[in-house]
Design a protein around this motif. Structure first.
Motif, PDB file in Angstrom:
ATOM      1  N   ALA A   9     110.405  60.807 172.849  1.00 16.09           N
ATOM      2  CA  ALA A   9     111.142  60.338 174.138  1.00 16.09           C
ATOM      3  C   ALA A   9     112.397  59.540 174.011  1.00 16.09           C
ATOM      4  CB  ALA A   9     110.288  59.702 175.266  1.00 16.09           C
ATOM      5  N   ASP A  10     113.023  59.399 172.889  1.00 13.97           N
ATOM      6  CA  ASP A  10     114.118  58.681 172.442  1.00 13.97           C
ATOM      7  C   ASP A  10     113.898  56.896 172.794  1.00 13.97           C
ATOM      8  OD1 ASP A  10     115.700  60.561 171.384  1.00 13.97           O
ATOM      9  OD2 ASP A  10     116.241  61.280 173.343  1.00 13.97           O
ATOM     10  N   LYS A  11     112.827  56.497 172.482  1.00 18.72           N
ATOM     11  CA  LYS A  11     112.544  55.303 172.786  1.00 18.72           C
ATOM     12  C   LYS A  11     113.247  54.391 171.844  1.00 18.72           C
ATOM     13  CE  LYS A  11     108.121  55.591 172.519  1.00 18.72           C
ATOM     14  NZ  LYS A  11     108.100  57.223 172.453  1.00 18.72           N
ATOM     15  N   ARG A  17     120.285  51.062 170.969  1.00 15.14           N
ATOM     16  CA  ARG A  17     121.505  50.967 171.623  1.00 15.14           C
ATOM     17  C   ARG A  17     121.551  49.589 172.497  1.00 15.14           C
ATOM     18  NH1 ARG A  17     122.818  57.228 173.443  1.00 15.14           N
ATOM     19  NH2 ARG A  17     123.246  57.727 171.369  1.00 15.14           N
ATOM     20  N   LEU A  18     120.450  49.433 173.166  1.00 13.01           N
ATOM     21  CA  LEU A  18     120.423  48.204 174.060  1.00 13.01           C
ATOM     22  C   LEU A  18     120.462  46.897 173.063  1.00 13.01           C
ATOM     23  CD1 LEU A  18     117.527  49.113 176.477  1.00 13.01           C
ATOM     24  CD2 LEU A  18     119.955  48.867 177.067  1.00 13.01           C
ATOM     25  N   ALA A  19     119.846  46.903 172.082  1.00 13.72           N
ATOM     26  CA  ALA A  19     119.892  45.776 171.283  1.00 13.72           C
ATOM     27  C   ALA A  19     120.981  45.430 170.494  1.00 13.72           C
ATOM     28  CB  ALA A  19     118.756  45.815 170.166  1.00 13.72           C
ATOM     29  N   GLY A  20     121.648  46.294 169.988  1.00 17.79           N
ATOM     30  CA  GLY A  20     122.821  46.240 169.425  1.00 17.79           C
ATOM     31  C   GLY A  20     122.680  45.553 168.098  1.00 17.79           C
ATOM     32  N   ASP A  21     123.874  45.100 167.359  1.00 16.58           N
ATOM     33  CA  ASP A  21     124.001  44.691 166.111  1.00 16.58           C
ATOM     34  C   ASP A  21     122.899  43.046 165.845  1.00 16.58           C
ATOM     35  OD1 ASP A  21     125.429  46.788 165.550  1.00 16.58           O
ATOM     36  OD2 ASP A  21     127.416  45.657 165.532  1.00 16.58           O
ATOM     37  N   HIS A  22     122.774  42.461 166.726  1.00 19.71           N
ATOM     38  CA  HIS A  22     122.052  41.326 166.849  1.00 19.71           C
ATOM     39  C   HIS A  22     120.524  41.181 166.920  1.00 19.71           C
ATOM     40  CE1 HIS A  22     126.078  39.521 166.857  1.00 19.71           C
ATOM     41  NE2 HIS A  22     126.370  40.227 167.666  1.00 19.71           N
ATOM     42  N   ALA A  23     119.897  42.490 166.732  1.00 20.10           N
ATOM     43  CA  ALA A  23     118.679  42.546 166.912  1.00 20.10           C
ATOM     44  C   ALA A  23     117.996  43.172 165.766  1.00 20.10           C
ATOM     45  CB  ALA A  23     118.258  43.307 168.117  1.00 20.10           C
ATOM     46  N   VAL A  24     116.519  43.070 165.586  1.00 19.54           N
ATOM     47  CA  VAL A  24     115.624  43.714 164.577  1.00 19.54           C
ATOM     48  C   VAL A  24     114.947  44.477 165.595  1.00 19.54           C
ATOM     49  CG1 VAL A  24     113.934  43.503 162.988  1.00 19.54           C
ATOM     50  CG2 VAL A  24     115.848  41.643 162.935  1.00 19.54           C
ATOM     51  N   ALA A  46     108.658  35.665 163.509  1.00 15.95           N
ATOM     52  CA  ALA A  46     109.521  34.806 162.872  1.00 15.95           C
ATOM     53  C   ALA A  46     110.349  35.394 161.639  1.00 15.95           C
ATOM     54  CB  ALA A  46     108.565  33.598 162.355  1.00 15.95           C
ATOM     55  N   GLN A  47     109.726  36.329 160.851  1.00 15.59           N
ATOM     56  CA  GLN A  47     110.526  36.879 159.741  1.00 15.59           C
ATOM     57  C   GLN A  47     111.825  37.575 160.280  1.00 15.59           C
ATOM     58  OE1 GLN A  47     108.655  40.501 158.119  1.00 15.59           O
ATOM     59  NE2 GLN A  47     108.609  41.419 160.008  1.00 15.59           N
ATOM     60  N   ALA A  48     111.921  37.840 161.531  1.00 11.99           N
ATOM     61  CA  ALA A  48     113.425  38.483 161.734  1.00 11.99           C
ATOM     62  C   ALA A  48     114.400  37.457 161.859  1.00 11.99           C
ATOM     63  CB  ALA A  48     113.314  38.856 163.325  1.00 11.99           C
ATOM     64  N   GLY A  49     113.879  36.119 161.839  1.00 11.13           N
ATOM     65  CA  GLY A  49     114.921  34.941 161.699  1.00 11.13           C
ATOM     66  C   GLY A  49     115.432  34.649 163.247  1.00 11.13           C
ATOM     67  N   PRO A  50     116.337  33.623 163.353  1.00 10.58           N
ATOM     68  CA  PRO A  50     116.884  33.148 164.671  1.00 10.58           C
ATOM     69  C   PRO A  50     117.604  34.371 165.335  1.00 10.58           C
ATOM     70  CG  PRO A  50     117.662  32.152 162.853  1.00 10.58           C
ATOM     71  CD  PRO A  50     116.852  32.783 162.248  1.00 10.58           C
ATOM     72  N   ARG A  51     117.756  34.430 166.507  1.00 11.65           N
ATOM     73  CA  ARG A  51     118.553  35.403 167.424  1.00 11.65           C
ATOM     74  C   ARG A  51     119.090  34.773 168.385  1.00 11.65           C
ATOM     75  NH1 ARG A  51     119.264  38.086 163.595  1.00 11.65           N
ATOM     76  NH2 ARG A  51     117.546  39.654 162.668  1.00 11.65           N
ATOM     77  N   ARG A  52     120.237  35.376 168.684  1.00 11.32           N
ATOM     78  CA  ARG A  52     120.877  34.672 170.170  1.00 11.32           C
ATOM     79  C   ARG A  52     120.382  35.631 171.207  1.00 11.32           C
ATOM     80  NH1 ARG A  52     125.948  36.874 171.332  1.00 11.32           N
ATOM     81  NH2 ARG A  52     126.458  38.354 169.574  1.00 11.32           N
ATOM     82  N   ALA A  53     120.416  34.861 172.208  1.00 11.16           N
ATOM     83  CA  ALA A  53     120.050  35.761 173.653  1.00 11.16           C
ATOM     84  C   ALA A  53     121.189  36.528 173.858  1.00 11.16           C
ATOM     85  CB  ALA A  53     119.706  34.779 174.781  1.00 11.16           C
ATOM     86  N   SER A  54     121.211  37.871 174.505  1.00 11.97           N
ATOM     87  CA  SER A  54     122.026  38.605 174.983  1.00 11.97           C
ATOM     88  C   SER A  54     122.035  38.663 176.384  1.00 11.97           C
ATOM     89  CB  SER A  54     121.884  40.098 174.448  1.00 11.97           C
ATOM     90  OG  SER A  54     121.916  39.892 173.084  1.00 11.97           O
ATOM     91  N   ARG A  55     122.983  38.970 177.164  1.00 13.98           N
ATOM     92  CA  ARG A  55     123.066  39.103 178.545  1.00 13.98           C
ATOM     93  C   ARG A  55     123.555  40.448 179.008  1.00 13.98           C
ATOM     94  NH1 ARG A  55     125.199  33.982 181.780  1.00 13.98           N
ATOM     95  NH2 ARG A  55     124.318  35.115 183.447  1.00 13.98           N
ATOM     96  N   TRP A  56     122.832  41.241 179.667  1.00 12.84           N
ATOM     97  CA  TRP A  56     123.223  42.625 179.952  1.00 12.84           C
ATOM     98  C   TRP A  56     124.004  42.579 181.333  1.00 12.84           C
ATOM     99  CZ3 TRP A  56     117.910  44.293 178.208  1.00 12.84           C
ATOM    100  CH2 TRP A  56     117.778  44.414 176.897  1.00 12.84           C
TER     101      TRP A  56
END
Length: 56
Positions: A9-11, A17-24, A46-56
């Protein structure tokens, strides 16, 4: 974020697309990935490392 729904179902496409380049993006349909997540939830995230919050 958790996206649930019927197969094919294209999840994954939506998540990428929602996460963009800054997400795993992780697909728990893969058995080894799912087992790793179940065995050690904190380490798995934790293995994904630190991420910054995104605003939509």
């Amino acid at each position: 974020m958790i996206i649930e729904g019927a197969r094919q179902a294209d999840k994954s496409t939506l998540a990428t697309r929602l996460a963009g380049d800054h997400a795993v993006v992780v697909n728990l349909d893969d058995e080894q990935t799912r087992l790793a997540a179940v065995a050690n939830q904190v380490g798995f995230v934790a293995q994904a490392g630190p991420r910054r919050a995104s605003r939509w």
